[in-house]
Scaffold this active site. Structure first.
Site, PDB file in Angstrom:
ATOM      1  N   CYS A 237     -39.360 -24.789  21.684  1.00  0.00           N
ATOM      2  CA  CYS A 237     -39.043 -25.518  22.914  1.00  0.00           C
ATOM      3  C   CYS A 237     -37.567 -25.926  22.859  1.00  0.00           C
ATOM      4  O   CYS A 237     -36.897 -25.756  21.830  1.00  0.00           O
ATOM      5  CB  CYS A 237     -39.914 -26.765  23.016  1.00  0.00           C
ATOM      6  SG  CYS A 237     -39.614 -27.894  21.628  1.00  0.00           S
TER       7      CYS A 237
ATOM      8  N   CYS B  28     -35.408 -35.621  20.043  1.00  0.00           N
ATOM      9  CA  CYS B  28     -35.544 -34.907  21.317  1.00  0.00           C
ATOM     10  C   CYS B  28     -35.351 -35.899  22.465  1.00  0.00           C
ATOM     11  O   CYS B  28     -35.935 -36.994  22.451  1.00  0.00           O
ATOM     12  CB  CYS B  28     -36.924 -34.258  21.404  1.00  0.00           C
ATOM     13  SG  CYS B  28     -37.198 -33.476  23.014  1.00  0.00           S
TER      14      CYS B  28
ATOM     15  N   GLU C 282     -43.351 -39.420  15.185  1.00  0.00           N
ATOM     16  CA  GLU C 282     -42.934 -39.832  16.537  1.00  0.00           C
ATOM     17  C   GLU C 282     -43.591 -41.162  16.908  1.00  0.00           C
ATOM     18  O   GLU C 282     -42.947 -42.053  17.477  1.00  0.00           O
ATOM     19  CB  GLU C 282     -43.326 -38.746  17.550  1.00  0.00           C
ATOM     20  CG  GLU C 282     -42.906 -39.114  18.969  1.00  0.00           C
ATOM     21  CD  GLU C 282     -43.479 -38.192  20.022  1.00  0.00           C
ATOM     22  OE1 GLU C 282     -43.541 -36.978  19.784  1.00  0.00           O
ATOM     23  OE2 GLU C 282     -43.858 -38.703  21.092  1.00  0.00           O
TER      24      GLU C 282
ATOM     25  N   THR D  74     -45.703 -37.324  22.766  1.00  0.00           N
ATOM     26  CA  THR D  74     -45.339 -36.184  23.623  1.00  0.00           C
ATOM     27  C   THR D  74     -46.175 -34.930  23.385  1.00  0.00           C
ATOM     28  O   THR D  74     -46.153 -34.009  24.206  1.00  0.00           O
ATOM     29  CB  THR D  74     -43.863 -35.793  23.388  1.00  0.00           C
ATOM     30  OG1 THR D  74     -43.690 -35.509  21.996  1.00  0.00           O
ATOM     31  CG2 THR D  74     -42.921 -36.892  23.817  1.00  0.00           C
TER      32      THR D  74
HETATM   33  S1  SF4 Z   1     -40.992 -33.616  22.823  1.00  0.00           S
HETATM   34 FE1  SF4 Z   1     -41.242 -32.291  21.038  1.00  0.00          FE
HETATM   35  S2  SF4 Z   1     -42.390 -30.528  21.790  1.00  0.00           S
HETATM   36 FE2  SF4 Z   1     -41.599 -31.611  23.580  1.00  0.00          FE
HETATM   37  S3  SF4 Z   1     -39.630 -30.630  24.075  1.00  0.00           S
HETATM   38 FE3  SF4 Z   1     -39.185 -32.336  22.710  1.00  0.00          FE
HETATM   39  S4  SF4 Z   1     -39.222 -31.467  20.645  1.00  0.00           S
HETATM   40 FE4  SF4 Z   1     -40.238 -30.013  21.987  1.00  0.00          FE
END
Ligand code: SF4
Length: 557
Positions: free
Chosen positions: A262, A346, A376, A414
């Site tokens: 991703c 992220c 996370e 997420t």
């Molecule tokens: S939250 Fe995690 S799975 Fe979703 S885009 Fe970000 S890194 Fe990728």
């Protein structure tokens, strides 16, 4: 998109008839083949090798053909056998093994072939009795690739046998020391006198494996004991070869799209790569940058050092925070230590952190739907520890006791399963009708898209393989998603995690990869499967993705 991945092979010139050495065995095997269901056909050069293998075989459909020693005898035996087997038997029926399952045409012969015998070792760290499974065999002119070698080696190892995958070289005569060194320098692990001609003699699309047991390869004091060790290993390897044969068939791979990396994972990996480039090794990374063993080991080899906590990072060093994010306490500790921080969190995780801070500031109790212990979740909990409560199940909702039931909000990890998270948020809504929701979905686009894509392929697959590591939440959710759709599914880091028994009787394999798994793993899996019979790849794209995230200023050029 549909694409056929044939077994790549070279076909030997096969004009000779069966030779004397193989003729007795040939007659018996041909008689068996006329009525047998699909099974393993072992080609073994010598009587001792053939006997050792035969003693280890368990399945009634398995057969052994003694081919004779040396390339020319082997060529005569195998081409004679295959020519005979391909001719229609009396009544017009093919002299074949399970034509319906294999997709073979009338008059053709399709059965998994395993070349099994002893070999001379070319690598210094091989011992008598060690098994070498050929990734390719060559006579110096013609090379036959054997892409299922990794699957077979992994299965042999799981059975407790010492096995390695590597290149095998067919030679014309017993190899002397100087020749061994020269062949080893070309990357060959073992040498024999027939494998290339036997493997090349098979039809296109016919699965072939070459399993050689190391004797000592020459005349010397250890020749007898080495030979016995090799024969023992061949006997023990025989049932594993049968397992390999049972997994062989032509099949379809239904490739889920989107799959693999991703935008958040690509960004995190690029941050570490650029930090290494700009600041030089070592660059420290707190926790795994993304949850994937391949990615981590690749970056380790390039100079990244992964640590669990900041106290493992030397003063003044550069440290990267992983894509899963960190709590404010970790940020403060890094500041107090004078560490140079580059944040690879992220942006979609940062968004959840910001929501947690906002709800807490406004006096809400935040119900965080997620899995205990995930990095996370720990980071998000740390944003407002006094106001946030982890809620994993519907039962946890019943146990919730907020200070003010009119001021409850919820957030999500997420990478949750969409339907399970909906159950928990539904229970929260029922109990706290005024509950506040995040401004936009917390389960990210990549998780949502990959779950929809795997559901689309699981519906038509006999088995789903998910490339990803065990600690990858979104990869685990893809396995669960398939299983809930009624299709068996397995999480694999790579092709070598595939157990051959999973593939027995499986014609359609669904294949996907979690958001942290590299695309190359998917190609590796397809290649390995193509060694079990031709593979037709059909990609099913449920949506396309164009999300991209910018890099932090510390690594911008
Ligand atoms: S939250 Fe995690 S799975 Fe979703 S885009 Fe970000 S890194 Fe990728």
């Amino acid at each position: 998109m549909t694409e056929t991945v044939p077994q790549a092979r070279s076909v030997a010139d096969g004009s000779a008839a069966a030779g004397d050495d193989g003729e007795l065995a040939l007659t018996a095997v041909l008689a068996d083949a006329a009525g047998a269901a699909s099974g393993l056909l072992v080609l073994a050069p010598l009587r001792l090798e053939a006997t050792a293998v035969r003693r280890g075989l368990r399945e009634p459909g398995s057969r052994v053909l003694r081919t004779g020693m040396g390339a020319s005898r082997a060529a005569k035996a195998v081409t004679g056998f295959l020519a005979g087997a391909r001719e229609p038997a009396a009544g017009g029926e093919p002299r074949t093994a399970d034509g319906a399952a294999s997709g073979s045409q009338p008059g053709t012969f399709w059965t998994p072939l395993a070349v099994m015998g002893t070999a001379a070792s070319l690598a210094g760290d091989l011992s008598p009795g060690d098994l070498v499974v050929a990734t390719e065999v060559s006579d110096g002119t013609t090379t036959v690739p054997l892409p299922s070698a990794g699957l077979l080696v992994a299965e042999l190892r799981r059975a407790g046998l010492p096995a390695r995958a590597g290149k095998v070289r067919q030679v014309a005569k017993i190899v002397r020391s100087a020749d061994r060194a020269a062949l080893a320098a070309q990357g060959y692990l073992a040498a024999d006198m027939e494998s290339a001609v036997l493997a090349a003699g098979a039809a296109a699309g016919q699965p072939v494996a070459v399993i050689r047991a190391v004797s000592d390869g020459g005349f010397g004091p250890g020749m007898v004991s080495g030979g016995l060790a090799a024969l023992r290993s061949l006997r023990r390897a025989a049932p594993i070869a049968e397992r390999w044969a049972a997994a062989c068939r032509e099949r379809t791979v239904l490739l889920a799209g989107p799959r693999s990396f991703c935008a958040g994972v690509e960004r995190a990996i690029e941050i570490v790569e650029r930090a290494l480039e700009l600041r030089g090794a070592p660059v420290y990374v707190r926790k795994q940058i993304v949850h994937n063993t391949r990615v981590v080991s690749d970056l380790e080899q390039r100079g990244a050092v992964f640590v669990d906590e900041l106290d493992e990072v030397p003063d003044g060093a550069t440290v990267v925070f992983s894509a899963h994010g960190v709590s404010p306490a970790v940020r403060s500790a890094a500041g107090e230590r004078g560490l140079s921080v580059i944040d690879a969190t992220c942006p979609l995780v940062s968004k959840v952190h910001a929501e947690a801070r906002r709800f807490a500031r406004e006096g809400y109790t935040v119900a965080l739907i997620g899995h205990a212990g995930h990095e996370e979740v720990e980071g998000t909990l740390g944003e407002a520890p006094d106001s946030t409560v982890l809620v994993q199940t519907v039962d946890d909702v019943a146990a919730l006791s907020p200070a003010d039931p009119a001021k409850v909000a919820y957030l999500m990890q997420t990478t949750l399963a969409i339907d399970e998270a909906a159950d928990v948020s539904g229970a929260l809504r029922e109990r706290f009708p005024q509950m506040r929701a995040p401004g936009s979905d917390d389960i990210c686009y990549a998780t949502t898209n990959r779950q929809a894509a795997v559901r689309a392929v699981a519906a038509d697959a006999d088995l789903v393989l998910v490339a990803g590591s065990k600690n990858s939440s979104n990869s685990v959710r893809l396995v669960e998603r398939s299983q809930r759709a009624g299709t068996p599914a397995h999480l694999i880091d790579g092709a070598s995690d595939i157990e051959l028994s999973w593939l027995s009787g499986v014609s359609a394999v669904g294949l996907t990869a979690g958001a942290s798994a590299p695309p190359a793993v998917v190609s590796e899996i397809i290649t390995a499967l193509s060694g079990l019979g031709a593979v037709t790849v059909t990609e099913r794209v449920t949506t396309t993705e164009s999300v991209q995230f910018g890099l932090p200023r510390e690594v911008r050029r």
